[in-house]
Structures are given as structure tokens and as C-alpha cells.
Design an enzyme around this catalytic site. Structure first.
Site, mmCIF file in Angstrom:
data_model
loop_
_atom_site.group_PDB
_atom_site.id
_atom_site.type_symbol
_atom_site.label_atom_id
_atom_site.label_comp_id
_atom_site.label_asym_id
_atom_site.label_seq_id
_atom_site.Cartn_x
_atom_site.Cartn_y
_atom_site.Cartn_z
ATOM 1 N N SER A 150 0.856 -1.192 0.000
ATOM 2 C CA SER A 150 0.000 0.000 0.000
ATOM 3 C C SER A 150 0.883 1.229 0.000
ATOM 4 C CB SER A 150 -0.894 0.014 1.242
ATOM 5 O OG SER A 150 -1.524 1.268 1.403
ATOM 6 N N TYR A 163 -1.837 -0.605 10.504
ATOM 7 C CA TYR A 163 -2.006 -1.010 9.105
ATOM 8 C C TYR A 163 -0.780 -0.628 8.283
ATOM 9 C CZ TYR A 163 -3.695 -1.022 4.290
ATOM 10 O OH TYR A 163 -3.824 -1.237 2.935
#
Length: 256
Positions: A150, A163
Site C-alpha cells: 500500500s 495497518y
């Protein structure tokens, strides 16, 4: 179809997190490019629908319902893929979850869930399928391991610390695995998307993060899962001599 339209003909692809979003779109894209595709996720009914759709378009797919956090189950899934489709030579390691929240809220359940799925689950899949990738690369001259990271692996987003940490792990792991596996003709890539419209957002419970996500829709058009799927197909169809180790794909309007 011509070889130009099906450059992955004869290859065996495995896609995790395939019941929705990026995984589902990527399985469809890889099948369209000619690969036989094993789709892995927990939701068997969604996988069956995906396989039926791929079959209706002339492709070949196998549904394997599995929780990637269960190492023994993942090893059994790998054995089934090899028995029914042949040894995998393309792994899109995509299963993951995003649960932002301020660290002071001590949402240890959410921390654990993200670490278990985004890191441990990723490693379970790598452990189960890398032997097949190495064997396939020795036979075919190329195999691919593509991991979903990501943009959060490198950029700072408030309340996304856990995350982001899991995705930084994915990016760094991918760079190291490329050094290990590249000499064996296994290409390793990490894809780092910006905001993609998927089910990930529906899992978010933090009000601040939800407000930020909702606000971003007013200022930019999010990526679609198919945009990332096109990138996965592109990576796998490159000449064996070429390996993009990291690919960052962003919405045009997302500044960071």
C-alpha cells in the site's frame, strides 16, 4: 485467441483474497490473459460465483475456500492446486484488511487481526507456494510472486499506524525476497496502491478515518479494482528478463 491476447496461456496463477475487490478483479484479468487461476478466500459461495463467471467467458478457474491465517489449511490448499491445475508459477498474495484507529484506543483486537492477516497470512501463503514457484521457474524460465502492499507503507496517514506498519513489512519483505528468489528466476514485486474502492473501507470502524475517506471522495476519483488488476497482468506478462520490484499506482487526484 492469439498469443498476443493471451500472454499467460499455460501458466497457473493463485490469487488470495479473491472473493472481492482487487483479488476478484485480478483473478478475472489473469484468466482473460490465458492463465488457469486458483482463487483462494474464506467465502466459498463468492468464490463459486467467480469461478462460474470465469468459466462462462471461456477461462479455467478453481475455487479453494481457505483462511490464510491457518497455515495447515494453506498448505493443503497448495497441494490441491498442484494436483488439480499443476504447480503454481504466479502467486498474487493479496489477502488483507485495513482497520485504522488511534493507537491510544488500544484496539488490540484490531491490531492482532491486521497483523495476523496482513503479515502472518501473507507468510503462510509464501511458505506454501514458493516451492512450487521455484520448481516452475526452473521448468519455464520464469515465475512471479506479487504482493499487495500500500502507499501507506511509505506515506504517513494519521491513525493508520498498525495497518501502515504491516504494509511496510510487505514492501520490505518483497525487496529481500527478490534478492533471494530472483537468481532462481522467480520475480518478486510489491504493488503499492493508493485509495482503491473495495470492501476494505466497509470494515473501517474509526469515525475519524471514515470522515477522511468520505471527504476524499469529494476531491478525487478513487482507483477501481480493475486498475490494479491491469497492473498485475502487466507484471506477469513482462519478458522473463524484466522485473518491476515496486509499483506505486495512485488515483490521479491523490497527492500522497
Amino acid at each position: 485467441m492469439s498469443k498476443e491476447s493471451t500472454p499467460l496461456s499455460g501458466r497457473v496463477a493463485v490469487v488470495t483474497g479473491a472473493s472481492s475487490g482487487i483479488g476478484e478483479a485480478s483473478a478475472e484479468r489473469l484468466a482473460m490473459l490465458g492463465a488457469k487461476v486458483a482463487v483462494l478466500a474464506r467465502r466459498a459461495e463468492r468464490l463459486d460465483d467467480l469461478v462460474a463467471g470465469i468459466g462462462a467467458r471461456g477461462g479455467t478457474a478453481l475455487a479453494v475456500a481457505v483462511d490464510v491465517t491457518d497455515a495447515e489449511a494453506v498448505r493443503a490448499a497448495a497441494e490441491r492446486v498442484e494436483a488439480e491445475l499443476g504447480a503454481a508459477d504466479l502467486l498474487f498474495n493479496n489477502a488483507g484488511v485495513m482497520l485504522p484507529a488511534p493507537v491510544e484506543e488500544l484496539r488490540t483486537d484490531q491490531w492482532r487481526h491486521q497483523i495476523d492477516l496482513n503479515i502472518t497470512g501473507l507468510m503462510n501463503v509464501i511458505g506454501a507456494f514458493v516451492p512450487q514457484l521455484v520448481a516452475s521457474a526452473a521448468r519455464l524460465g520464469v515465475a512471479d510472486l506479487i504482493n499487495t502492499s500500500s502507499i501507506a507503507a511509505r506515506n504517513i496517514f494519521p491513525n493508520f499506524a498498525v495497518y501502515s506498519g504491516t504494509k511496510a513489512y510487505v514492501t520490505q519483505l518483497s525487496r529481500h525476497l527478490r534478492v533471494e528468489l530472483g537468481p532462481k528466476n522467480v520475480r518478486v514485486s510489491a504493488i503499492e496502491p493508493g485509495i482503491v474502492g473495495t470492501e476494505l473501507q466497509s470494515h473501517v470502524t474509526d469515525e475519524g478515518a471514515l470522515e477522511w475517506l468520505d471527504g476524499s471522495k469529494e476531491t478525487m476519483e478513487w482507483l477501481a479494482p480493475q486498475d490494479v488488476a491491469e497492473t498485475v497482468g502487466f507484471l506477469a506478462a513482462l519478458p522473463p528478463r524484466a522485473n518491476l520490484q515496486q509499483v506505486t499506482i495512485m488515483p490521479t487526484g491523490q497527492p500522497a
